[in-house]
Scaffold this active site. Sequence first.
Site, PDB file in Angstrom:
ATOM      1  N   GLU A  96      -6.288 -10.031  -2.987  1.00  0.00           N
ATOM      2  CA  GLU A  96      -7.099 -10.054  -1.756  1.00  0.00           C
ATOM      3  C   GLU A  96      -8.581  -9.885  -2.098  1.00  0.00           C
ATOM      4  O   GLU A  96      -9.283  -9.057  -1.496  1.00  0.00           O
ATOM      5  CB  GLU A  96      -6.647  -8.935  -0.804  1.00  0.00           C
ATOM      6  CG  GLU A  96      -5.180  -8.980  -0.430  1.00  0.00           C
ATOM      7  CD  GLU A  96      -4.762  -7.834   0.486  1.00  0.00           C
ATOM      8  OE1 GLU A  96      -5.657  -7.226   1.115  1.00  0.00           O
ATOM      9  OE2 GLU A  96      -3.556  -7.549   0.564  1.00  0.00           O
ATOM     10  N   GLU A 103       0.809  -1.219   0.000  1.00  0.00           N
ATOM     11  CA  GLU A 103       0.000   0.000   0.000  1.00  0.00           C
ATOM     12  C   GLU A 103       0.842   1.269   0.000  1.00  0.00           C
ATOM     13  O   GLU A 103       0.474   2.282   0.597  1.00  0.00           O
ATOM     14  CB  GLU A 103      -0.999  -0.026   1.162  1.00  0.00           C
ATOM     15  CG  GLU A 103      -1.960  -1.213   1.060  1.00  0.00           C
ATOM     16  CD  GLU A 103      -2.973  -1.308   2.183  1.00  0.00           C
ATOM     17  OE1 GLU A 103      -2.878  -0.501   3.135  1.00  0.00           O
ATOM     18  OE2 GLU A 103      -3.853  -2.184   2.120  1.00  0.00           O
TER      19      GLU A 103
END
Length: 570
Positions: free
Chosen positions: A441, A339
Amino acid sequence: MEASAASLLPPARKLLLALVLLLLLAAGSLPRQASADGVRYDYRAYTECKPHPEPALYNGGVLRWASKITDFRTEDEGNYSPAFVLYNMSAAIAYIFSCWVKIDGPASAHVKAKILTLESAASQCIGTALVRNDCWSFLKGGFALNSSSQTSVLYFQTASPNASTISIRSASLQPFSPEQWNQHREDRIQLIRKRFVNVHVSDGNGSRVVGAKVAVRQITRDFPFGSAISRSIIGNKPYQEWFTKRFNAAVFENELKWYATEPSPGKEDYAAADELLRFVQSNDVIARGHNIFWEDPRYTPAWVKNLTGSQLRAAVAGRISSLLSRYKGDFVHWDVSNEMLHFDFYENRLGGNATAEFFDTARRADPLATLFLNDFNVVEACDDLSSSADSYAARLRQLADGGVTFEGIGLEGHFGKPNIPYVRAVLDKLGTLRLPIWLTEVDISSSFDHKTQAAYLEEVLREGFAHPAVDGIMLWTAMGANASCYQMCLTDANFTNLPAGDVVDRLLEEWQTREVLGATNDRGSFNFSAFLGEYKLSVNYQNLTAEGTFSLARSDDTKHINVRLLSGPA
């Protein structure tokens, strides 16, 4: 109707609409059914800025007249006008939009394409591009309306208040019916996930054998399709059996994260990760390493957040050395910086070269693992400019200029209601980077009921599996000790499938070739198409038998297998 629609809009939208209505009656009407019979989906995309725009995809599609409109002037709140008026748009149709964009004013700015449905005054972002003032950038996106619309407006918006003009070239809007969209998926699956096989059977003299019985059974699947797991699976036989019956890949939900393996300085605890690794390895399941560093300070160990300078540098070096020396060769991937499009904890404290150092150290520590960046909202949300396809590509290029060798693109895929045409367009753009792309994910928001979650999940999985740039899919569906999941579970506490689990089982069944039976023709051949993976082959003719195994790897060529039936001892 137009005046009524205008009265529902905020002031900026009223201005935009007023200008639009002066504009493009030449747009005509879109047919209620897509007029794209015979048109194949065009996967072309570009992430580099070019001195001149390329020709329009689909020859412009239903915007063939759009070459008449080139420059768009800024208005309130960064909206541009004139814009494209679209009539009689159907909710059943997938629309792909693309154009080349250039701005004046600032050196660069994000430009969004948006669709405004006048009946509801609802606006939706359908594509973004990171646009410059010295070259042309490619914007590609797409949308499907929630309900049919008599009048919609496709317009542009910039995040920069300093841009006064946006120039558009080669605009294209191409509709696809649901049947066409699904057929494109199936055609692509045949091309990239399956392969044609020709089994040729001959006797001891080399003569063709007609009527030999051929049986083919798939042993393993080539495409990695898996799920997150957590320590709750340890010692839980029903969970283990449910998992291994379905998946050939796994990722640990939290057990490898720094806050889990070293909650206090120097006190490492890899017990849970070790147990999970033993489980997956004993069942021939590959595992992704998630993650080495998480750039979000909320998930950085508390003791690490108190470090600065040389102390922090020593701590991160120790983290990489400890983690990758312990698990060298055990994980097929490592999410090195998680991220980092949204957060910059380590670069903020260690300088702009920190990420390059992380990748270099990780590469030397485990040369066999593929090193990934991983981030959210790249395919899930059009409005998050931090993680647009162009933002991702620009960050990769920036780090590559600093000496980083990238090997994989991780897209988390935490979806609300997915915009499937937009998902495909983003994958098209990132696919131009020629790096493996994984959906790492995938889940659907728990704000939806189970049935809706399942329907949305199926669309995402079908799109990912059919896209040529996607090399693997991981679900974020680890079940906790209390039978809860992050957003979406596949089963209940007794491992009875929920609707999402039924979708997974149905697709797994659809995406494998369990058994093929047939007989050789008058040329001694038996032809079939099968999903990539490992296979067991058996050939029988009268009292003669031959058995063996073969593998199907990705290739455009037909796989030829020659089988010779010999009498007596082989």
